[in-house]
Design an enzyme around this catalytic site. Sequence first.
Site, PDB file in Angstrom:
ATOM      1  N   GLN A 211     -68.264   4.151   1.777  1.00  0.00           N
ATOM      2  CA  GLN A 211     -68.222   5.600   1.700  1.00  0.00           C
ATOM      3  C   GLN A 211     -69.147   6.131   0.615  1.00  0.00           C
ATOM      4  O   GLN A 211     -69.305   7.334   0.469  1.00  0.00           O
ATOM      5  CB  GLN A 211     -66.788   6.066   1.385  1.00  0.00           C
ATOM      6  CG  GLN A 211     -65.786   5.804   2.482  1.00  0.00           C
ATOM      7  CD  GLN A 211     -64.357   6.032   2.023  1.00  0.00           C
ATOM      8  OE1 GLN A 211     -63.578   5.101   1.910  1.00  0.00           O
ATOM      9  NE2 GLN A 211     -63.990   7.271   1.742  1.00  0.00           N
ATOM     10  N   PHE A 242     -60.846   5.362   5.039  1.00  0.00           N
ATOM     11  CA  PHE A 242     -59.616   5.974   4.491  1.00  0.00           C
ATOM     12  C   PHE A 242     -59.529   5.886   2.971  1.00  0.00           C
ATOM     13  O   PHE A 242     -58.438   5.879   2.415  1.00  0.00           O
ATOM     14  CB  PHE A 242     -58.373   5.328   5.131  1.00  0.00           C
ATOM     15  CG  PHE A 242     -58.502   5.113   6.611  1.00  0.00           C
ATOM     16  CD1 PHE A 242     -58.587   6.203   7.463  1.00  0.00           C
ATOM     17  CD2 PHE A 242     -58.581   3.838   7.154  1.00  0.00           C
ATOM     18  CE1 PHE A 242     -58.729   6.024   8.834  1.00  0.00           C
ATOM     19  CE2 PHE A 242     -58.740   3.649   8.520  1.00  0.00           C
ATOM     20  CZ  PHE A 242     -58.811   4.750   9.357  1.00  0.00           C
ATOM     21  N   GLU A 246     -64.430   3.327  -0.676  1.00  0.00           N
ATOM     22  CA  GLU A 246     -65.098   4.169  -1.672  1.00  0.00           C
ATOM     23  C   GLU A 246     -65.636   3.298  -2.804  1.00  0.00           C
ATOM     24  O   GLU A 246     -66.809   3.392  -3.150  1.00  0.00           O
ATOM     25  CB  GLU A 246     -64.131   5.235  -2.208  1.00  0.00           C
ATOM     26  CG  GLU A 246     -64.841   6.229  -3.120  1.00  0.00           C
ATOM     27  CD  GLU A 246     -63.983   7.424  -3.502  1.00  0.00           C
ATOM     28  OE1 GLU A 246     -62.971   7.681  -2.839  1.00  0.00           O
ATOM     29  OE2 GLU A 246     -64.342   8.115  -4.472  1.00  0.00           O
ATOM     30  N   ARG A 324     -54.560  13.567  -9.427  1.00  0.00           N
ATOM     31  CA  ARG A 324     -54.292  14.285  -8.179  1.00  0.00           C
ATOM     32  C   ARG A 324     -52.810  14.224  -7.811  1.00  0.00           C
ATOM     33  O   ARG A 324     -52.271  15.151  -7.205  1.00  0.00           O
ATOM     34  CB  ARG A 324     -55.176  13.778  -7.041  1.00  0.00           C
ATOM     35  CG  ARG A 324     -55.159  14.664  -5.818  1.00  0.00           C
ATOM     36  CD  ARG A 324     -56.219  14.288  -4.787  1.00  0.00           C
ATOM     37  NE  ARG A 324     -57.498  14.944  -5.025  1.00  0.00           N
ATOM     38  CZ  ARG A 324     -57.841  16.141  -4.533  1.00  0.00           C
ATOM     39  NH1 ARG A 324     -56.990  16.819  -3.779  1.00  0.00           N
ATOM     40  NH2 ARG A 324     -59.019  16.659  -4.788  1.00  0.00           N
ATOM     41  N   PHE A 358     -55.310  10.361  -2.095  1.00  0.00           N
ATOM     42  CA  PHE A 358     -55.768  10.071  -3.462  1.00  0.00           C
ATOM     43  C   PHE A 358     -54.716  10.405  -4.505  1.00  0.00           C
ATOM     44  O   PHE A 358     -54.985  11.091  -5.485  1.00  0.00           O
ATOM     45  CB  PHE A 358     -57.049  10.888  -3.703  1.00  0.00           C
ATOM     46  CG  PHE A 358     -58.015  10.312  -4.703  1.00  0.00           C
ATOM     47  CD1 PHE A 358     -58.735   9.168  -4.422  1.00  0.00           C
ATOM     48  CD2 PHE A 358     -58.240  10.943  -5.927  1.00  0.00           C
ATOM     49  CE1 PHE A 358     -59.655   8.662  -5.340  1.00  0.00           C
ATOM     50  CE2 PHE A 358     -59.158  10.445  -6.843  1.00  0.00           C
ATOM     51  CZ  PHE A 358     -59.869   9.306  -6.548  1.00  0.00           C
ATOM     52  N   THR A 455     -62.003  16.414  -8.186  1.00  0.00           N
ATOM     53  CA  THR A 455     -61.557  16.914  -9.486  1.00  0.00           C
ATOM     54  C   THR A 455     -62.530  16.506 -10.585  1.00  0.00           C
ATOM     55  O   THR A 455     -62.506  17.071 -11.660  1.00  0.00           O
ATOM     56  CB  THR A 455     -60.127  16.438  -9.800  1.00  0.00           C
ATOM     57  OG1 THR A 455     -60.083  15.009  -9.692  1.00  0.00           O
ATOM     58  CG2 THR A 455     -59.144  17.036  -8.816  1.00  0.00           C
ATOM     59  N   ALA A 524     -62.493  12.886  -0.778  1.00  0.00           N
ATOM     60  CA  ALA A 524     -61.868  14.139  -1.208  1.00  0.00           C
ATOM     61  C   ALA A 524     -61.911  15.186  -0.103  1.00  0.00           C
ATOM     62  O   ALA A 524     -61.923  16.385  -0.388  1.00  0.00           O
ATOM     63  CB  ALA A 524     -62.524  14.662  -2.494  1.00  0.00           C
ATOM     64  N   GLU A 723     -57.875  14.728   4.488  1.00  0.00           N
ATOM     65  CA  GLU A 723     -56.687  14.185   3.843  1.00  0.00           C
ATOM     66  C   GLU A 723     -55.395  14.959   4.094  1.00  0.00           C
ATOM     67  O   GLU A 723     -54.338  14.347   4.264  1.00  0.00           O
ATOM     68  CB  GLU A 723     -56.931  14.093   2.323  1.00  0.00           C
ATOM     69  CG  GLU A 723     -58.028  13.122   1.966  1.00  0.00           C
ATOM     70  CD  GLU A 723     -58.402  13.221   0.500  1.00  0.00           C
ATOM     71  OE1 GLU A 723     -58.018  12.346  -0.272  1.00  0.00           O
ATOM     72  OE2 GLU A 723     -59.092  14.205   0.129  1.00  0.00           O
TER      73      GLU A 723
END
Lengths: 776, 534
Positions: A211, A242, A246, A324, A358, A455, A524, A723
């Site tokens: 990702q 998913f 990442e 988060r 997340f 964030t 995100a 998400e």
Amino acid sequence: MRKLAGENHASAMTESLGKARPHESALQHVTGAALYGDDTPLPSDVLYVATGQSPVAAGKISEINLAQVKRSLGVVDVLTAADVPGSNDVSPVYTGDLLFAEDRVDFHHQTLIAVAATSQKLAEAAASRLEVLIEQETPRLTVDQALNANDFVLPTRVFRMGDAASAIASAEHQIEGQLHIRGQEHFYLEGQVAVAVPTETGGVSVITSSQHPTEVQKLIADVLAVPINEVQVKVRRMGGAFGGKETQAAPLACIASLFAVRTGRTVKYRMPRRDDMVQTGKRHDFEAKYSLGFDSLGRLQGADINLSARCGYSADLSEGIVDRAMFHADNAYSLGAAEIVGRRLRTHTVSNTAFRGFGGPQGMLTIECALDEVADHLHEDPVDIRLINLYRPDACFTPYGQEVTDFRLRPMMEQLITDARYRERRAEVTAFNQTSTYLRKGLALTPVKFGVAFTATHLNQAGALIHIYTDGSVILNHGGTEMGQGLLTKVQQVLAGAFGITVDRIKVTAAATDRVPNTSPTAASSGTDLNAMAVLDAAETLKQRLSSFLISQGAGSDIRFGGDQITDGQTVWSWLDVIQRAYLNRVSLSATGFYKTPDIYFDKEAGRGRPFYYYAFGAACTEVVVDSTTGEHRVTQVDILHDVGRSINPAIDRGQIEGGFVQGMGWLTTEELLWNNSGELMSNSPSNYKIPTAFDVPERFNVALYQKDNPEATVYHSKAVGEPPLMLAISAWCALRDACRRPGEQLPALGVPATPEQVYWAMTGERSHAQRRDLQ
Amino acid sequence: MQVVVNGAVRTLVGEPEYTLLDALRLDLGLTGTKEGCRSGDCGACTVLIRESGQLPFYPVNSCILPVGQLEGQEVLTVEGLAQDGELHPIQGAMVDHHGSQCGFCTPGFVMALAGWLEHQKIKDVEDQPATQAIQEAIAGNLCRCTGYRPILEAARAALLKPLPVLGVGATAGQDALSDPTNRSLAELGLERNQRGQMNPGEQAPQAADLEQSSEIATASQTLGDSAQDRVAAFRVGLDPNGGGARAFYAPEDLASLHLILSALPDAVLIAGGTDLMLAVTQSGGALGDVVSLSKVQAIQSIELNEDSGVIGAGATYSDLMDSARIAWPELHRFLSRLGSPQIRNRGTVGGNLGTASPIGDMLPILLAMDAMVVISSAKGVTRQLSIGDFIQGYRKTALNQSDYIREVRIQGLQDFHRYYKVSKRQEDDISSVSVAVRVQTQGQCIRDVSVAVGGVADRALRLADIESAFIGKSLTEASTLDISALVGEVISPISDVRASAAYRTAVTARLIQRAMIEASGDSMATIYEAASDA
């Protein structure tokens, strides 16, 4: 050139936008033509990788003996930490995520060495001959063990609004409780994979399933000790991600690249599922503790919420994930005075990582669990307690200081209560449970409010690249990666709308670090928000150039694009005609675009700011039936109303909503991650880790989009959808807990996930059995 | 050896444990078939196979299927499904209904549903099937993106479309499927080696006859006189050099099987391979010489009578499900939760017996039905053992070297019987607990009862003490008898990843009790029924 003859040019603008177009690769998917990393054509001298892994969860390495490994048939090269020319640390943000274990091991199956051999089988056989001596230590596996040892991967953070302790104490009623929330294995169908091809200058060209191609590129450069420009990374598509790709894809790409540079041969590293299950990070498990004070109506006066995450052996992305969770511990509710604490515990387990939501799902589940207890305490319908606590004009600031604007949940929940016949069905369920001897039903309706934006503010940027060729065809490229979520399809539709051309003219292409640099991860839920806006920026540049060109050729100043044509209101030219003439007149037909999300900021230390550009909302009503003799259960009906702003592609949005719900349902029902007391993952294969099948999906699965423009200036006023829908499944867990209530008794505690066994213990009230002593 | 893949004859070489998935992806470059788990759990590797042109294709997990079993057979992969540029109806429907997101599982779903549609075509089902039938058809296929709803819709839509003829027969038009001579396969130049009968309809010899099998061997090829040479004639030609250390044998009749087993006493027997192959794909193990039972038709028949039945050890679960539909509905219902269609299409009753796993789903049922296991030696001498004597411990049986299981005989179909399975997930999961109960009554009195359980000890077993507690009681008494304490005394299950010991014990008692309640005439609705009524 012919005169305009009443064509409706506006129509083309909307021709593709808002339409339920199939996925851009649908035809390739169904015919098997779509290529994934594992399908990359390889030269005959390709090498395959397998790793030697730690047989224990914690300890000091006293000796690694490679003699048998090196002597094994087909082995060409072997790597340890000492062989890494650059950095052996492949952390995304902080430090401590290692490519190879150095002087100690910190989780079971941690990579010690890697082998490159002439076949997958030979590589695995060689790796299994590794001899390693480790001075074993007692592993710390749970949040409580890590808390006792005061061992954190990162500092604790607190959001404070008012004085929560005294607000709770002075409220009419109080409840307190705790919830152990288990993690989740991503179980993307395509396992982690990378293929590295050496270049003539000591660099590599890499195909990965990531990702975050830019981070993979940077980390490969760090590991090889070469400049970033020696490394090219490409991602056409992933077979599901998913969040699990990442940061987790990078080590494979780094190891394959090391071997490629050392041997001068193409190297493929694909993890067998067996390794993928035990070596890659998962959703964080949390120990949540809450204490709420509320008035006799059930309105919250104060909340004290402690979220302690099991992060595993390193930080990875745990900073943002626990943040988060804290950002979503209010879900959709004004908590009154609030104190929200997030702790990040270090354990001798694989480093937990990003997973759809997340951290948000764990924070949100905590408050939903607690609100059910508020309702139980007051003998009220839980949906009324939820409604009364929703953010409202006189209570619209979150514990982190962001004002909740364009709050849609009250009308959405009211609509869903009507559409799903919640009140009538509540009465039916109650009546059923009064007469049924061993089958019991449960019902719940829960909302979702999910903040959209990274964030980490700097990540909210994107780039795009568009080329127009002389036959009018277009290449579209941007930093976003396709993992099944339909990003490339949506962005293609957006560009077709901007140029006023048919989608067929636009070819979407692999994310590639040498086309668009310095990209953010596709994560995100922001893929479309960011990348489509960057594409619109590039498209605007090209439209300006084409318009200027036409004006320079005598056209009127009001140039419009649509219907595969361009017009000044008087004359209409075909797209192709304008492109070819522009080329002949030396107009550049290539442009880059850039976007950064406006108006967001956050002070991490103070815990204040506006971290989110906007919120996406949703609500779900779920009914279940439970067999009290075994705890087996089924979801019998789901009704969802979800906010996607103005939908760019309703079919894709619906797919995200349904898929997210079912994935969340798996997390909360059948997917149980269990470690033994030595720290070895026991749920280590699809034969003992069970994600939902088609049979688990109810026939009555009603999904409606709440289509109302996003007031923020997002792409076509749409909203992110990746998400948020996962958390709609919290309604399934709450419904199961509702079904477990024994007549006249308090709402029982229910484990997460609510496996048949957990439901059974909740129904019988024998809670002492619910906590496993042998497995964590 | 040769196999027809997507209508073309392909030659494959490899070791005995060489899987179809590796053959397709690594050797034939057919990468549309995906590896998701390599353990038969996810279905991404699903392809269709058929034994001959006149039989329908059926879906299998190619990741745990040894290619040696497929010599002379036909394989269809996702690349071969579309014909002349025309998508198969399920492919078109998957596009139209947004059935793919990441697309990685899609070829597996497409093939599983194409196979299911083939069988719908043959059954000539007029009514649109219940959603449950489609859910069962894809119970062995995992999708992590879509939530399945669009895939179910695609299947429903495809069912309404005319289906093309698949496989080798495709270009020959509609006749191909009914061609009894299987000419189309022969026309492709498919070489069958000398040992087998071309016509699979032909009955294999029922009795052991070494002489006959030696005739088959010597008639076809110049061979030496030694047993080893005669056995060599049955090798599947998987070995590139023709004489590797380990070989794959796929006899088609008992005589040949006996000849091979006599000559190779250490050979590994493989039936469906759905358990055995995991040792290869998950632990990197190699098999020795492998003898496949999958083509021995003499051990595949199923005969279910009013009260008793004989099930060939080589009968697949799918065959058994079909046979049991009317004759043994409780088994039919139960088997829908055993594995997945892909697993049931290869897995056999004999395999479940031979593996003797404590969580083998058939074993409690066979125990409750007083099954007798018929074992044959390599000489063809048979003996019978009760299943209780056959299962000797954790994955341990009474089979001697070179023995194989011929068939299993059951009784008591007329008696009241119920089979239960509890697992974390409804479909394609391994039992935490399974319970099979059979009650024989005289009037309202319980004359005899069998209570068999799986998943609560090192082996599937009967609970004699529980049975004694019920015998002589009236059905009403039995249905209210609290046996939970007694169950706690007689079983001592382990705690593992599937369930805790306490839960296993509690649920075992509850399920036995449930069976007695049902035996007494109270019907107990299930969560499935509640789900579809509500």
